[in-house]
Design an enzyme around this catalytic site. Structure first.
Site, PDB file in Angstrom:
ATOM      1  N   ASP A 152       0.917  -1.136   0.000  1.00  0.00           N
ATOM      2  CA  ASP A 152       0.000   0.000   0.000  1.00  0.00           C
ATOM      3  C   ASP A 152       0.954   1.181   0.000  1.00  0.00           C
ATOM      4  O   ASP A 152       1.585   1.470   1.025  1.00  0.00           O
ATOM      5  CB  ASP A 152      -0.889   0.020   1.251  1.00  0.00           C
ATOM      6  CG  ASP A 152      -1.876   1.184   1.199  1.00  0.00           C
ATOM      7  OD1 ASP A 152      -1.467   2.279   0.773  1.00  0.00           O
ATOM      8  OD2 ASP A 152      -3.041   1.002   1.578  1.00  0.00           O
ATOM      9  N   HIS A 153       1.097   1.840  -1.132  1.00  0.00           N
ATOM     10  CA  HIS A 153       2.225   2.779  -1.249  1.00  0.00           C
ATOM     11  C   HIS A 153       2.092   3.972  -0.288  1.00  0.00           C
ATOM     12  O   HIS A 153       3.059   4.673  -0.043  1.00  0.00           O
ATOM     13  CB  HIS A 153       2.441   3.222  -2.702  1.00  0.00           C
ATOM     14  CG  HIS A 153       1.396   4.159  -3.208  1.00  0.00           C
ATOM     15  ND1 HIS A 153       0.208   3.733  -3.700  1.00  0.00           N
ATOM     16  CD2 HIS A 153       1.379   5.506  -3.294  1.00  0.00           C
ATOM     17  CE1 HIS A 153      -0.511   4.770  -4.055  1.00  0.00           C
ATOM     18  NE2 HIS A 153       0.166   5.867  -3.831  1.00  0.00           N
ATOM     19  N   HIS A 184      -5.924   2.796   1.383  1.00  0.00           N
ATOM     20  CA  HIS A 184      -5.177   3.945   1.914  1.00  0.00           C
ATOM     21  C   HIS A 184      -5.850   4.581   3.133  1.00  0.00           C
ATOM     22  O   HIS A 184      -5.203   4.826   4.155  1.00  0.00           O
ATOM     23  CB  HIS A 184      -5.012   5.016   0.831  1.00  0.00           C
ATOM     24  CG  HIS A 184      -4.467   4.491  -0.464  1.00  0.00           C
ATOM     25  ND1 HIS A 184      -3.473   3.551  -0.519  1.00  0.00           N
ATOM     26  CD2 HIS A 184      -4.780   4.779  -1.751  1.00  0.00           C
ATOM     27  CE1 HIS A 184      -3.199   3.278  -1.787  1.00  0.00           C
ATOM     28  NE2 HIS A 184      -3.984   4.005  -2.553  1.00  0.00           N
TER      29      HIS A 184
END
Ligand SMILES: NC(=O)c1ccc[n+]([C@@H]2O[C@H](COP(=O)([O-])OP(=O)(O)OC[C@H]3O[C@@H](n4cnc5c(N)ncnc54)[C@H](OP(=O)(O)O)[C@@H]3O)[C@@H](O)[C@H]2O)c1
Length: 492
Positions: free
Chosen positions: A179-180, A242
């Site tokens: 999950d960047h 996110h």
């Protein structure tokens, strides 16, 4: 401290957009900083028939404009890249890859380490993982790690199916789910803000916090991603991953240490305390919207290329989330995200309760505001703490004053980008900033309920491109006597 990491890195989807825009620049920065140096090779794989030479030209092109990308270093870096053309659904592909990996391991003394990066459409994740095992690509002498891009599933059932298929080939401690957002500097700094400051630590709970707000606003529309976006929408694209991860970092109890296990346990306890919703509660507490506009750059969502004329895909979500964790019961977490909003900005605001005993009421300040702390995640990175203080002048009037800090553009440009952080972590075997199955399970189960409520209703409010979403989003907070916190002017 810089420690060189030895590895043969295989990128599935080596010709794709993510690889070119994010992975190759991140790998280059790791090379520049000595994390990757002599003992690594990268195998790019996809169907198109490229040669090694052509692939290395693609790598060089993807580095244009990167800090430190001068000809010699780009050339030396690109010489570690090899291209293998094949279809991932074909078992023979993996036999060729196994041989090439072994050959490159010998050539670069990579220590038998293997990092497999799935930069491909999610429907291939399971089949790649099972072929890696069945065709014996796993190394017996070093580590084997699997990095998986989002989306991890489409709902709880598909996420579980994907997880089961990956688990049949890899153990959980070998799996790095990206999950960047967890690679972003300001997200990583949330723990330091919360647990490194005695000024915040004792008041970060329901006794002192009135509400928490998270906004992930995008300025762009769906662009070229309609094919994917039509199947996802803002709820699946941004909230399940996110936004839920940000809630976990804002609300989690202090972990016993910074080990991956301790941090994951703390996050898990929060995500498993998402207060379950009935379908009716989901409909009441979440609103959606679709952008409309009348300029060529900002037309209606349903007029975008690849979007169905009767599409019911939401480009905006706002919601009120509650936790059952005893530190947070009764505290609303207001979240919203959308495309074509006023400007691109991710902001987290913790609104504290006002002081209970207001000695300033008799001198004309009946309503003392609570403090608020805003964390600017991107594109600006910094904080703003709003405090009460005396206004200048003879009379004793209390007003609100912001204490502001922002990292400079230069500091931000020189800090590692999210993918650089995350790939370095994966190479070092640090799983802290990756998501675990129990987190995904809890968040998918929560989000599925919202989807179920929406699927039962044809309502799709619209909002003007360039606005902060449909009026129903403001109404949602107004119902509880709240309003959105939003800094629309921070330093772009
Ligand atoms: N792009 C982004 O900014 C971004 C951001 C976050 C997450 N992601 C995720 O990252 C993943 C990749 O996205 P992307 O945007 O890079 O996709 P993309 O540009 O469509 O790239 C897909 C890659 O897969 C290869 N491919 C497709 N079918 C194949 C097959 N049967 N066998 C072997 N290779 C095959 C394609 O090359 P050939 O056509 O030559 O086979 C290409 O290299 C997705 O999971 C996406 O959700 C992307």
């Amino acid at each position: 401290m810089t420690q060189e990491q030895a590895s043969v890195i295989t990128i599935f989807g080596g010709s794709g957009d993510l690889a070119r825009r994010k992975l190759y620049p991140a790998l280059f920065q790791l090379y520049r900083h000595g994390i990757l140096h002599d003992h690594f090779a990268v195998i790019g794989t996809a169907r198109r028939p490229w040669t090694n030479e052509y692939y290395r030209d693609v790598i060089a092109t993807s580095l244009e404009g990167e800090a430190g990308a001068v000809s010699d270093s780009v050339h030396a870096f690109a010489s570690h890249f090899y291209y293998q053309s094949h279809d991932v659904t074909d078992a023979d592909h993996y036999v060729t890859l196994r041989k090439l990996s072994a050959q490159l391991d010998d050539k670069y003394s990579a220590g038998g380490n293997r990092l497999f990066y799935m930069a491909m459409a999610p429907q291939f994740f399971g089949i790649i993982a099972s072929h890696i095992r069945s065709e014996q690509l796993l190394s017996a002498s070093g580590y084997n790690r699997l990095v998986i891009e989002k989306p991890f599933g489409h709902d709880f059932d598909s996420a579980k199916e994907l997880n089961d298929s990956i688990n049949s080939a890899f153990d959980e401690d070998q799996i790095y789910r990206i999950d960047h957002y967890l690679g972003k500097e300001m997200v990583q700094s949330l723990m330091a803000i919360r647990f490194g400051n005695p000024v915040f630590k004792p008041i970060w709970n329901r006794d002192y916090v009135d509400n928490v707000q998270i906004t992930l606003a995008e300025a762009v529309g769906v662009e070229e991603r309609a094919g994917y976006y039509e199947t996802a929408g803002a709820l699946r694209d941004m909230v399940q991953n996110h936004i839920m991860q940000l809630i976990a970092y804002v609300a989690m109890p202090e972990p016993e240490s910074l080990t991956p296990a301790a941090v994951h346990q703390a996050k898990r306890s929060i995500l498993e305390s998402l207060k379950p919703l009935t379908t009716a509660q989901a409909a009441d507490n979440f609103v959606r919207g679709q952008y409309v506009g009348d300029t060529p750059d900002q037309r209606d969502y349903v007029q975008e290329d690849g979007v169905a004329a009767d599409s019911k895909t939401e480009t905006f979500v706002a919601g009120r989330i509650e936790l059952t964790d005893s530190a947070w019961t009764g505290v609303p977490f207001y979240v919203r995200t959308g495309k074509h909003m006023t400007r691109k900005s991710t902001q987290i605001t913790v609104n504290f309760k006002p002081t209970e005993h207001n000695i300033f009421a008799p001198v004309g300040c009946p309503d003392l505001s609570g403090n608020s702390l805003t964390i600017f995640v991107e594109p600006e990175e910094g904080y703003r703490l709003v405090v009460n203080s005396k206004q200048l002048g003879q009379d004793y009037h209390v007003g609100q004053f912001p204490l502001n800090f922002r990292h400079t553009a230069n500091e931000i440009a020189n800090a590692p980008e999210a993918y650089e952080h995350l790939i370095q972590d994966a190479l070092a075997g640090n799983q802290t900033n990756f998501t675990r199955w129990h987190e995904l399970k809890a968040t998918w189960q929560y989000v599925d309920k919202i989807r179920e409520a929406w699927d039962a209703s044809p309502d799709m409010p619209t909002y003007e491109s360039g606005s902060m979403g449909p009026s129903a989003s403001d109404d949602l907070l107004a119902k509880y006597g709240d309003s959105w916190s939003w800094d629309g002017s921070a330093n772009d």
